[in-house]
Design an enzyme around this catalytic site. Structure first.
Site, short mmCIF file in Angstrom:
data_model
loop_
_atom_site.label_atom_id
_atom_site.label_comp_id
_atom_site.label_asym_id
_atom_site.label_seq_id
_atom_site.Cartn_x
_atom_site.Cartn_y
_atom_site.Cartn_z
N SER A 186 -11.12 -5.29 -0.75
CA SER A 186 -11.77 -3.82 -0.08
C SER A 186 -12.78 -3.79 -0.57
O SER A 186 -11.53 -3.06 -1.71
CB SER A 186 -10.89 -3.18 0.60
OG SER A 186 -11.70 -1.70 1.38
N CYS A 239 2.85 11.22 11.25
CA CYS A 239 2.99 12.22 11.81
C CYS A 239 2.19 11.90 13.11
O CYS A 239 1.07 12.74 13.63
CB CYS A 239 2.18 13.30 11.17
SG CYS A 239 3.98 14.75 11.40
N THR A 279 -26.39 -9.44 9.71
CA THR A 279 -26.96 -9.13 8.68
C THR A 279 -26.46 -8.91 7.93
O THR A 279 -25.40 -7.97 7.94
CB THR A 279 -28.80 -8.59 9.00
OG1 THR A 279 -28.94 -8.87 9.90
CG2 THR A 279 -29.18 -7.71 7.83
N ASN A 303 0.34 -1.16 -0.41
CA ASN A 303 -0.28 0.20 0.50
C ASN A 303 0.97 1.47 -0.18
O ASN A 303 0.68 2.51 -0.34
CB ASN A 303 -0.93 0.12 1.35
CG ASN A 303 -0.20 -0.24 2.45
OD1 ASN A 303 0.62 -1.49 2.35
ND2 ASN A 303 0.02 0.69 3.00
#
Ligand code: PLP
Length: 395
Positions: free
Chosen positions: A211, A338, A252, A163
Site C-alpha cells: 500500500s 470503540c 484506467t 499492523n
C-alpha cells in the site's frame, strides 16, 4: 474561538505517532506526482499520441521502482487501489481458480481484517478456512502451517508485519515450506514493505500486497506482486473491463498514484537501513523511558521479531479510553475498537493472550520518517503524566 488581548491562543502542535494507520506523504513524492495532474495527464492506454506515451513511461518507471523494492520483475507488478484491493485480488483470485473440489485456505488469526473478511466471504461460498493461532509473542510457527495443509489446500496467507503489534512472522520459513508443498504463498506486506527487507525469491513469496499510503505515498494506490518466474500464479480477475494490467485489473491507471507509489518505494529502499536503525532507536528510547518512569508497563508482542517503528504497550490500572482523552495532542491508537459503547478489545491482543482489561489499557505507537527525538521525549512526558493522573484518580 476565544481570543484574549494578549493574542491568539498558542497553536497546539499535534505529534503524529499513528504511522500504522497512515503516513504523511513525503514532500519529494508530492513533487514527483504534481506534473501528473498538469502535464503528464494522458491515459497510459492511449497508444496513438505523445500524451499517452509519456503517461505510459511514467507508469513503467513506477513499475520498476515497486519491483526493485521487493526483488521482483516489473512484469510481476499489478497496480491496484491499495492493499485491501490487492488482498482481495490475491485471495479471491486464487480461490476462484481452484480446481475441482479443492477449497481449503490456511491463514492466521492475527491477520488484517482485509484478509480475514475475504476468507469469511469465501466461507459463505463453501470454502474452508483454517485460522492458525499464534503464540504469546504473536508469532506463527511454520510447523503449524505445515501440519494444517491438507489435500484440498489451495493457498497459504500470512502477513509480513502485524499492523497492531508490529510482529514480523517467519516468512522465509513459511515460504520454503509452502514451496515444498507446492502451494501458492500470499503475504500481506502493507506494514513491512519499505520498512524491513523483503526479497520475494529469498522469502518464497508468490503473491504480495503493498500500500502506498503506509510508506509516505498517496492514499488510493497499491500493488500486488504476482509471481511469473518459475511457476506463474493464476488469478481470477476481480474487476473486469478494458483488460489493463494483463487483464488482471481493469480500469484506467492511476498515474499520479503510481508515480507516487514508485518514488515512495525507491526512497524507502534507499533509506531503509539507516531509517530502520533510527526508528528502532527512537522506539527503544520511548519504551525505556516509559518502563523507567512508570510501573505496570508491559510490551505486547515479540520484542525481537518486531518492526522497527512499532511499540504496543499496556498500562496496568488505567482505562484506555480515558488515557487517549488525556493525550489530546498526541495521535496514537488504543487496543480497543470503540464501535459500540462497550470497548471491544483488539482481536490481535486477545490472540496473544493479553487479558481484556490490559488490552483496553494499551496504546499503539507507530513511529515514522518525520518523527524526531524531541517528539518522542515530549510524548513520554505526556503519557507518564496522563497515566500517573489516572492512577491517582483510581485510588
Ligand atoms: C493498511 C493495511 C491494509 C489495507 O491497506 P489499504 O491500502 O489502506 O487498503 C492491509 N493490511 C495491513 C496489514 C495494513 O496495515
Amino acid at each position: 474561538m476565544l481570543r484574549t488581548k494578549t493574542g491568539p491562543a498558542p497553536a497546539r502542535t499535534m505529534i503524529y505517532l499513528d504511522n500504522h494507520a497512515t503516513t504523511r506523504v513525503d514532500p519529494r513524492v508530492i513533487e514527483a506526482m504534481a506534473p501528473c495532474f498538469s502535464e503528464i495527464y494522458g491515459n497510459p492506454a492511449s497508444r496513438n499520441h505523445r500524451f499517452g506515451w509519456r503517461a505510459e513511461a511514467a507508469v513503467a518507471k513506477g513499475r520498476e521502482q515497486v519491483a526493485a523494492l521487493i526483488g521482483a520483475s516489473p512484469r510481476e507488478i499489478v497496480f491496484t487501489s491499495g492493499a485491501t484491493e490487492s488482498v482481495n485480488l490475491a485471495i479471491k483470485g486464487v480461490a476462484e481458480r481452484a480446481s475441482g473440489d479443492k477449497n481449503h485456505i490456511i491463514t492466521c488469526e492475527t491477520e488484517h481484517k482485509a484478509v480475514l473478511d475475504c476468507c469469511t466471504r469465501l466461507e459463505t461460498q463453501g470454502f474452508q478456512v483454517t485460522q492458525l493461532a499464534v503464540d504469546t509473542d504473536g508469532l506463527l510457527d511454520a510447523d503449524r502451517v505445515r501440519d494444517a495443509i491438507t489435500d484440498n489446500t489451495i493457498l497459504i496467507s500470512v502477513m509480513y508485519a502485524n499492523n497492531e503489534i508490529g510482529v514480523i512472522q517467519p516468512i522465509p520459513e513459511i515460504g520454503r515450506m509452502a514451496r515444498q508443498a507446492g502451494l501458492p504463498f500470499f503475504v500481506d506486506a502493507a506494514q513491512a514493505a519499505g520498512k524491513v527487507s523483503i526479497e520475494v525469491e529469498r522469502d518464497g513469496i508468490d503473491l504480495l500486497a503493498i500500500s502506498a499510503h503506509k510508506i509516505y505515498g498517496p492514499k488510493g494506490a497499491g500493488a500486488l506482486y504476482v509471481r511469473r518466474r518459475g511457476g506463474r500464479v493464476e488469478l481470477e480477475p476481480q474487476i473486469d473491463g478494458g483488460g489493463h494490467e494483463r487483464g488482471l485489473r481493469s480500469g484506467t491507471l492511476n498515474v499520479p498514484g503510481i508515480v507516487g507509489l514508485g518514488l515512495a518505494c525507491e526512497l524507502c529502499a534507499a533509506e531503509m537501513e539507516a531509517e530502520a536503525e533510527r526508528l528502532a532507536g527512537l522506539r527503544d528510547r520511548l519504551f525505556s523511558a516509559l518502563t523507567e518512569r512508570l510501573a505496570g508497563v508491559s510490551l505486547n508482542g515479540s520484542q525481537k521479531h518486531r518492526s522497527p517503528n512499532n511499540l504496543n504497550v499496556s498500562f496496568e490500572g488505567v482505562d484506555g479510553e480515558s488515557l487517549l482523552r488525556g493525550l489530546d495532542d498526541i495521535a496514537v491508537s488504543s487496543g480497543s475498537a470503540c464501535t459500540t459503547a462497550e470497548p471491544e478489545p483488539s482481536y490481535v491482543l486477545r490472540a496473544i493472550g493479553v487479558p481484556d482489561k490490559l488490552a483496553n489499557a494499551s496504546l499503539r505507537f507507530g513511529l515514522g520518517r518525520f518523527n524526531t527525538e524531541q517528539e518522542i521525549d515530549y510524548a513520554v512526558e505526556r503519557v507518564v503524566a496522563a497515566v500517573d493522573r489516572l492512577r491517582q484518580l483510581a485510588v
